[in-house]
Design an enzyme around this catalytic site. Structure first.
Site, PDB file in Angstrom:
ATOM      1  N   SER A 156      53.429  26.251  -3.360  1.00  0.00           N
ATOM      2  CA  SER A 156      54.411  25.480  -2.612  1.00  0.00           C
ATOM      3  C   SER A 156      55.843  25.855  -2.985  1.00  0.00           C
ATOM      4  O   SER A 156      56.718  25.945  -2.109  1.00  0.00           O
ATOM      5  CB  SER A 156      54.178  23.980  -2.833  1.00  0.00           C
ATOM      6  OG  SER A 156      54.150  23.671  -4.218  1.00  0.00           O
ATOM      7  N   GLY A 166      46.549  27.544  -7.302  1.00  0.00           N
ATOM      8  CA  GLY A 166      46.385  27.931  -5.908  1.00  0.00           C
ATOM      9  C   GLY A 166      45.291  28.954  -5.691  1.00  0.00           C
ATOM     10  O   GLY A 166      45.019  29.361  -4.558  1.00  0.00           O
ATOM     11  N   GLU A 212      48.025  37.652  -8.628  1.00  0.00           N
ATOM     12  CA  GLU A 212      49.316  37.312  -9.231  1.00  0.00           C
ATOM     13  C   GLU A 212      49.535  38.100 -10.523  1.00  0.00           C
ATOM     14  O   GLU A 212      50.620  38.641 -10.753  1.00  0.00           O
ATOM     15  CB  GLU A 212      49.391  35.805  -9.508  1.00  0.00           C
ATOM     16  CG  GLU A 212      49.572  34.967  -8.251  1.00  0.00           C
ATOM     17  CD  GLU A 212      49.500  33.475  -8.501  1.00  0.00           C
ATOM     18  OE1 GLU A 212      49.876  32.724  -7.596  1.00  0.00           O
ATOM     19  OE2 GLU A 212      49.048  33.066  -9.596  1.00  0.00           O
TER      20      GLU A 212
END
Length: 222
Positions: A31, A98, A104
């Site tokens: 987010s 997430g 990542e």
């Protein structure tokens, strides 16, 4: 917009100041990252391209007209921008809420600078309140879970979730994260573990920390 959403928006907007002009960058997932992408698109800054860490982020990049490239297209990324579920005072992190921890970590490892964006609730003296995500090969899920139990953790399958790489995630509560560097390596040696959400080897270089009073820039040793 909630108060926490407003802090995330503040962090994302401030982080745009660290985006180098006309360079390749990496972008994480979540987010706070979504607010960053919105702010980057509105800033007028130009990047050569962005390497995405997830399908969700790729969709955001397309929506806001930011060109996407892959790691195969570039040699190195100037900077990587991402959030965290927890970040300590050494800028070690727990990530993966997430579900994009594998990509990542890959994109972060290819970047010269790691800029973490977080609201003050994520800044902790000690990691471990947030369950540690561990990405596993589905075939080895039970085997890995037993090993995690031996290490003192309480693994729970993230039901109904599959990563972009086709794996599953065990969220591990009650794990002792007091030695994050050692534990990150130890977990990755378990057969069937693809990656874990401890970012102790890949710490942030800069933390953009949003508080109600404003945004603070935290650097290791500063």
């Amino acid at each position: 917009m909630t108060a926490q959403d407003d802090l995330k928006r503040m962090a994302g907007a401030k982080a745009v100041e660290f985006v180098p002009e006309n360079e390749y960058i990496g972008i994480g997932t979540g987010s706070t990252v979504n607010y960053f992408i919105q702010a980057l698109a509105a800033s007028g800054k130009t990047v050569k391209g962005a390497v995405s860490s997830s399908n969700a982020t790729s969709a955001m990049l397309e929506k806001y007209g930011i060109p996407e490239v892959t790691l195969s297209d570039v040699v190195r990324l100037s900077a990587y921008f991402d959030g965290a579920d927890e970040v300590n005072h050494s800028l070690q992190m727990v990530k993966g809420g997430g579900g994009a921890l594998l990509r990542e970590k890959i994109v972060a490892s290819a970047s010269d600078l790691f800029v973490c964006m977080a609201d003050e609730s994520k800044y902790v003296a000690r990691l471990g309140k947030f369950p540690l995500p561990v990405e596993v090969v589905p075939h080895a899920r039970s085997l890995v879970a037993r090993q995690l139990l031996k290490l003192g953790g309480q693994p729970q399958l993230r039901v109904g979730f599959t990563t972009d790489s086709g794996n599953e995630i065990l969220d591990v509560a009650d794990m002792d994260l007091s030695r994050p560097l050692t534990l990150e390596d130890e977990l990755n040696k378990i057969p069937g573990v693809v990656e874990n959400g401890l970012f102790a080897r890949h710490t942030a270089d800069i933390l953009v920390l949003a508080r109600p009073s404003g945004v603070e820039i935290v650097r290791i040793g500063a």
